[in-house]
Design a protein around this motif. Structure first.
Motif, short mmCIF file in Angstrom:
data_model
loop_
_atom_site.label_atom_id
_atom_site.label_comp_id
_atom_site.label_asym_id
_atom_site.label_seq_id
_atom_site.Cartn_x
_atom_site.Cartn_y
_atom_site.Cartn_z
N ARG A 200 0.83 -1.10 -0.12
CA ARG A 200 -0.13 0.03 -0.12
C ARG A 200 0.90 1.21 -0.01
O ARG A 200 0.61 2.28 -0.60
CB ARG A 200 -0.86 -0.06 1.01
N GLU B 197 -7.64 1.36 -5.15
CA GLU B 197 -8.72 1.05 -4.21
C GLU B 197 -8.92 -0.29 -3.80
O GLU B 197 -9.33 -0.49 -2.53
CB GLU B 197 -10.04 1.62 -4.99
N THR B 198 -8.38 -1.33 -4.68
CA THR B 198 -8.64 -2.66 -4.18
C THR B 198 -7.49 -2.69 -3.13
O THR B 198 -7.74 -3.60 -2.11
CB THR B 198 -8.44 -3.54 -5.30
N ASN C 223 -6.18 -0.51 -1.12
CA ASN C 223 -6.65 0.08 0.07
C ASN C 223 -7.49 -0.57 0.95
O ASN C 223 -7.55 -1.01 2.10
CB ASN C 223 -7.29 1.42 -0.32
N GLU C 224 -8.55 -1.11 0.22
CA GLU C 224 -9.63 -2.15 0.81
C GLU C 224 -9.09 -3.42 1.47
O GLU C 224 -9.19 -3.78 2.66
CB GLU C 224 -10.63 -2.72 -0.36
N HIS D 41 -7.45 -2.43 4.64
CA HIS D 41 -8.31 -2.41 5.76
C HIS D 41 -8.93 -3.62 6.32
O HIS D 41 -9.23 -3.86 7.53
CB HIS D 41 -9.52 -1.32 5.30
N TYR E 211 -9.41 -11.66 -2.77
CA TYR E 211 -8.65 -10.43 -3.13
C TYR E 211 -7.47 -10.60 -4.32
O TYR E 211 -7.44 -9.93 -4.92
CB TYR E 211 -8.23 -9.62 -1.68
N LEU F 18 -18.07 6.05 3.34
CA LEU F 18 -17.29 5.02 3.08
C LEU F 18 -16.57 5.08 1.75
O LEU F 18 -15.52 4.71 1.62
CB LEU F 18 -18.49 3.89 2.72
N GLN G 183 -12.82 4.39 1.31
CA GLN G 183 -12.10 3.20 0.29
C GLN G 183 -11.27 4.00 -0.69
O GLN G 183 -10.31 3.32 -1.12
CB GLN G 183 -13.34 2.76 -0.38
N GLN G 184 -11.66 5.03 -0.98
CA GLN G 184 -10.48 6.00 -2.05
C GLN G 184 -9.33 6.33 -1.22
O GLN G 184 -8.31 6.91 -1.83
CB GLN G 184 -11.15 7.16 -2.69
#
Lengths: 311, 477
Positions: free
Chosen positions: A92, A108-109, A111-112, A115, A139, B50, B54-55
């Motif tokens: 990341r 964004e993937t 980043n998700e 998290h 993922y 959200l 997410q961004q």
């Protein structure tokens, strides 16, 4: 493109691939354990640490390779630079520095995923983690699709492919090395159900079980090693990885129209695989072969760094 | 959730003419929100948060070792500006930027405005923002100020004022663009019904403005956005803008000067750069010219600029025109260079360098807002009516010690806009930052970043002080 950006994209992809492999190893092992008798259970976790290459660090801080310790060390231990958490964090960070060069979908993937890892790192019970490893796997597949379909297949993408494929080849090799070493001497279990179960686990660790079955049907160590080393079509087989990395490297060289040393090192690696076969390797020692192979990957990695990333 | 119990409390309200009476063009918005259940509105708010999360449009919580990340607070209820109001603002902002650009060019050139004694020379020459290194500099096309974000406020009567000008790489435009993206998802039917003007071409206009500066037009100019890196609080914006324009996002270490040309280090070798949209401060730009310890900049870049081999946006030295003590003279600056009266007025300002004004400020600390001239982000400020005795004493000491560094303004009763607070809608004070681009001509993006002070009764809208943001709708009517 910027040298720094190329470097970050290369490493971002390596770290993502690494996290994914570690996750798969752990997940497969968690399942495998359930099919083992007690004495085998005891010795089933240490090889995972050996595969990761961080045995020394592990023993210093955990002392004993039981399920709880190994799972924690490989999954959420931030002090272990190769744990899933550390890899995703580094992926990341790299992605962040090149955010403008990669598709938003990819950022964004990642980043998700970051998290997701953060959220799960609070869980302590192994049974709660099953779904986490499953999600990691999903993922991983999602990431591959995002790479494939949102990223122009030009210079930056090719650097990501080289990174991803070298990392994958390295991890498949390590896994094969450790498992082979561990499973071969246990003569008393040869041709027992345990033997098949364990070699199946090796295949599953590389998501290779079904594809292997289609080709060889019955499971034995000779064929498993042959498949994981030399299958030209299976995306986690070492030969496939190296050939794919070589094609991407060639594309980069063509795009930039320059001569670089990395090309010679890549050729060496390809020749290593093309000038031998499984019988020769098993005769001369699989471990010795893989040792040299990994050494050559490191030399290639260095050559790529010097050829493209420092200007 | 609805506006049934919403109160304007005697403030100018952006959406309501009086309690229960929406301003006419805003009624469609009010009706739509009235029609939403509390759950639905909350769900929209969650979805918006959200999406930002997410961004990765987040900041790290300072001092938190677990690396907790948070989004900047965002309020779903937009602030709306009518077409007529906007027309005036647009004209006023264009006028202001044109005059300020001429002013900066003059200050680093002939200094005619000082010779004509419109502004006291010592006020300029002793300013921290006056950079001797820029004397005689002639940036491409005589443009110094390419990107401006001036802060506007309204008073109790609804009259707009310029509160300050930001001429040193102002940030925030990415929030404006992201906020809009979210509201398009939340209230899709309102955009047509209310004729909201689009803001999506900002990056195209910015790209064109930057290209216009290129020294060499025989090929597609090579543009670079220079960032301090991922630890900068505006890094997200740097990456976003570079990505939207498809230009290279570089750090200082990616650039090197060879034969008085700025070069990028690429996988292929060195590549010449024509225009740099730099998001690092003047001080850090060139260790050879400014701060020697800067690792963020590029050694020798000022000489490239001087020789006309590269363009920088904004040019270095523009800070002299947004020094808060110089701000007081902007109406005179407009008059002097354009022979026009300012279209958007300034807020009455007392510069403490003037002894009479200083005495007035010291005698009226409890009713004034005092600001340090060279600070931003809501720091170094005293809000008289909300202050304690010891805070005022402290500021009095500071003002007496260095009067040049302080200005004071009357405490404005800023306009308010309806904002979701917990389970209710309440009025909160707002300001607005429109963005003005100066390429071949000057243009203002029809919208702005509305910042809202989420704390009840607070007048400080800065994100570092508990502020949030709203989308700003400019209507086409």
């Amino acid at each position: 493109m910027l040298s720094r950006v190329a470097n970050s994209i290369y490493w971002m992809s390596r770290y993502l691939e690494r996290a994914n492999n570690v996750s798969r190893f752990v997940e497969v092992n968690l399942h495998l354990i359930l099919d083992m008798n007690l004495s085998r259970k005891q010795m089933q976790w240490e090889p995972l640490v050996i595969t990761s290459g961080d045995n020394e660090d592990f023993l210093k801080r955990y002392h004993y390779a039981d399920e709880k310790n190994v799972v924690r060390f490989l999954t959420f231990d931030e002090k272990n630079p190769n744990s899933i958490t550390s890899c995703i964090l580094l992926a990341r960070e790299n992605a962040r520095t090149v955010r403008e060069s990669i598709p938003s979908e990819l950022w964004e993937t990642i980043n998700e995923l970051y998290h997701l890892v953060k959220k799960n790192s609070r869980k302590r019970k192994l049974n709660d983690l099953q779904s986490f490893y499953g999600a990691m796997n999903q993922y991983g597949n999602l990431m591959t699709g995002v790479y494939q379909d949102t990223f122009s297949h030009s210079e930056a993408w090719h650097f990501s492919q080289v990174g991803m494929m070298l990392e994958r080849a390295d991890k498949t090799a390590r896994m094969l090395d450790v498992k082979y070493f561990l499973l071969l001497p246990s003569a008393e279990s040869t041709n027992t159900p345990y033997d098949t179960v364990e070699w199946s686990a090796v295949l599953k660790s590389a998501s290779a079980f079904e594809m292997y079955r289609k080709q060889y049907h019955s499971i034995n160590c000779h064929n498993v090693a042959n498949f994981l080393l030399f299958d030209p079509h299976f995306p986690r087989a070492i030969k496939y990885c190296i050939n794919t990395a070589a094609r991407s490297l060639q594309s980069i060289i063509d795009l930039l129209n320059i001569e670089v040393r990395a090309k010679d090192e890549m050729l060496k690696l390809q020749e290593m695989l093309s000038k031998t076969n499984i019988e020769q390797i098993l005769n001369n020692g699989l471990h010795e072969f893989i040792d040299i192979f990994q050494l050559n990957i490191n030399v290639l990695d260095r050559a790529i760094y010097e050829s493209f990333f420092i200007k | 959730m609805n506006f049934d119990s919403y109160e304007t409390n005697g403030f100018y309200d952006e959406l309501f003419a009086a309690d229960a009476i929406p301003r006419q063009p805003m009624s469609a918005l009010i009706e739509q929100i009235n029609g939403l259940t509390k759950t639905k509105l909350k769900r929209h708010q969650k979805a918006a948060e959200l999406a930002l999360f997410q961004q990765g449009i987040t900041f790290s919580v300072y001092g938190d070792k677990k690396g907790t990340e948070k989004i900047f607070p965002f309020d779903l209820i937009p602030r709306v500006i009518t077409g007529q109001e906007w027309q005036q603002l647009e004209k006023g902002l264009i006028q202001r930027v044109e005059a300020l650009n001429l002013f900066v060019a003059d200050i680093y050139g002939k200094q005619q405005i000082l010779k004509d004694k419109i502004i006291p020379a010592e006020l300029i020459l002793q300013s921290e923002c006056y950079l001797k290194q820029c004397i005689g500099l002639q940036p491409p096309k005589n443009r110094w100020i390419h990107i401006t974000g001036s802060d506007l406020v309204r008073d109790r009567e609804g009259r707009f004022y310029v509160l300050e000008d930001n001429l040193r790489c102002p940030s925030g435009v990415s929030y404006l663009l992201e906020n809009r993206m979210i509201l398009k998802r939340t209230f899709p039917d309102l955009f047509q019904a209310m004729n909201v003007r689009p803001v999506s071409n900002y990056c195209d206009t910015l790209y064109d403005a930057l290209c216009y500066l290129a020294p060499d037009h025989s090929r597609t100019p090579n543009l670079v956005l220079l960032t301090p890196g991922i630890y900068n609080s505006a890094y997200y914006e740097h990456a976003y803008l570079a990505q939207q324009m498809g230009i290279t996002l570089a750090q200082g270490s990616d650039l090197v000067v060879i034969d008085h040309h700025v070069m990028l280090r690429t996988t292929k070798g060195f590549e010449k750069v024509d225009v740099i949209y730099r998001r690092i401060d003047d001080d850090f730009l060139d260790p050879k010219t400014f701060r020697k310890d800067s690792c963020l900049g590029v050694e020798g870049i000022m000489e490239c600029l001087r020789r006309g081999n590269v363009a920088l946006a904004n040019a270095p030295g523009t800070g002299i025109a947004d020094d808060k003590a110089v701000y007081a003279y902007v109406p005179d600056i407009i008059k002097y260079y354009l022979d026009q009266d300012p279209i958007i007025p300034n807020v009455q300002t007392y510069g403490c360098h003037d002894k009479k004004k200083k005495d007035y400020v010291l005698a009226n600390l409890d009713s004034l807002v005092v600001k340090a001239v060279n600070q931003s982000g809501g720091y170094g400020m005293l809000i008289g009516p909300h202050s304690t005795r010891s805070e005022r004493d402290d500021f009095a000491k500071k003002i007496k010690a260095s009067p040049r560094n302080y200005i004071a303004q009357p405490t404005l009763s800023l306009s308010r806009s309806p904002t979701i607070i917990g389970d209710a809608i309440e009025g909160r004070h707002v300001d607005m930052r429109p963005y003005i681009l100066y390429g071949e001509s000057i243009s203002v993006i029809p919208g702005g970043l509305t910042r809202v002070a989420l704390k009840k009764d607070s007048l400080v809208v800065n994100s570092s002080q508990g502020g949030g943001s709203k989308d700003t709708w400019v209507l086409d009517n």
